[in-house]
Write an enzyme that holds these catalytic residues in place. Structure first.
Site, mmCIF file in Angstrom:
data_model
loop_
_atom_site.group_PDB
_atom_site.id
_atom_site.type_symbol
_atom_site.label_atom_id
_atom_site.label_comp_id
_atom_site.label_asym_id
_atom_site.label_seq_id
_atom_site.Cartn_x
_atom_site.Cartn_y
_atom_site.Cartn_z
ATOM 1 N N GLU A 253 0.843 -1.180 0.000
ATOM 2 C CA GLU A 253 0.000 0.000 0.000
ATOM 3 C C GLU A 253 0.890 1.246 0.000
ATOM 4 O OE1 GLU A 253 -1.687 -1.311 3.676
ATOM 5 O OE2 GLU A 253 -0.712 0.283 4.823
ATOM 6 N N GLU B 31 -0.700 8.194 8.117
ATOM 7 C CA GLU B 31 -1.032 7.126 9.052
ATOM 8 C C GLU B 31 -0.333 7.406 10.377
ATOM 9 O OE1 GLU B 31 -1.533 2.323 9.035
ATOM 10 O OE2 GLU B 31 0.000 3.176 7.746
#
Length: 127
Positions: A113, A118
């Site tokens: 990914e 994040e």
């Protein structure tokens, strides 16, 4: 905008949810987290989804033996592009994992990914 890019999508807090589907169910294979993702109506009823012209709030809350949370999955698919995100606040706390990432969903986690944003738990800055 100038250069070879063409604007294909621009989302504001008012219309952003039209571009996404609410994933409902247990955390996905590969992460095995302690989260149950809830649908939009449950999220709105419990105050986990609130929106206005200026902001979109997505939250989490204790639920049975789990943590109720919101997971959005985009309706559009892209093979390339420039992706920008503007946040005024990202949540922190035990069990919180705000993220915005791109993936080849047919081959995740094998193909990996791209993490645009994040963070996890009480992390005070993205790395």
């Amino acid at each position: 905008f100038t250069g070879p890019y063409a604007l294909r999508s621009y989302q504001t807090p008012r219309d952003m949810l039209e571009e996404y589907e609410f994933y409902e169910g247990k955390d996905s294979e590969g992460s095995g987290g302690y989260v149950t993702y809830v649908n939009e109506s449950w999220g709105r009823e419990k105050g986990l989804v609130r929106d206005s012209h200026e902001a979109l709030y997505l939250g989490s809350a204790p639920m049975n033996n789990s943590l109720a949370s919101i997971r959005l999955e985009g309706r559009s698919r892209y093979s390339n592009g420039l992706f920008l995100l503007s946040l005024s606040h990202a949540p922190t706390g035990c069990g919180v994992w705000p993220a915005w990432w791109l993936t080849d969903e047919e081959a995740w986690p094998r193909n990996g990914e791209i993490d645009i944003f994040e963070t996890v738990n009480r992390q005070s800055r993205a790395k």
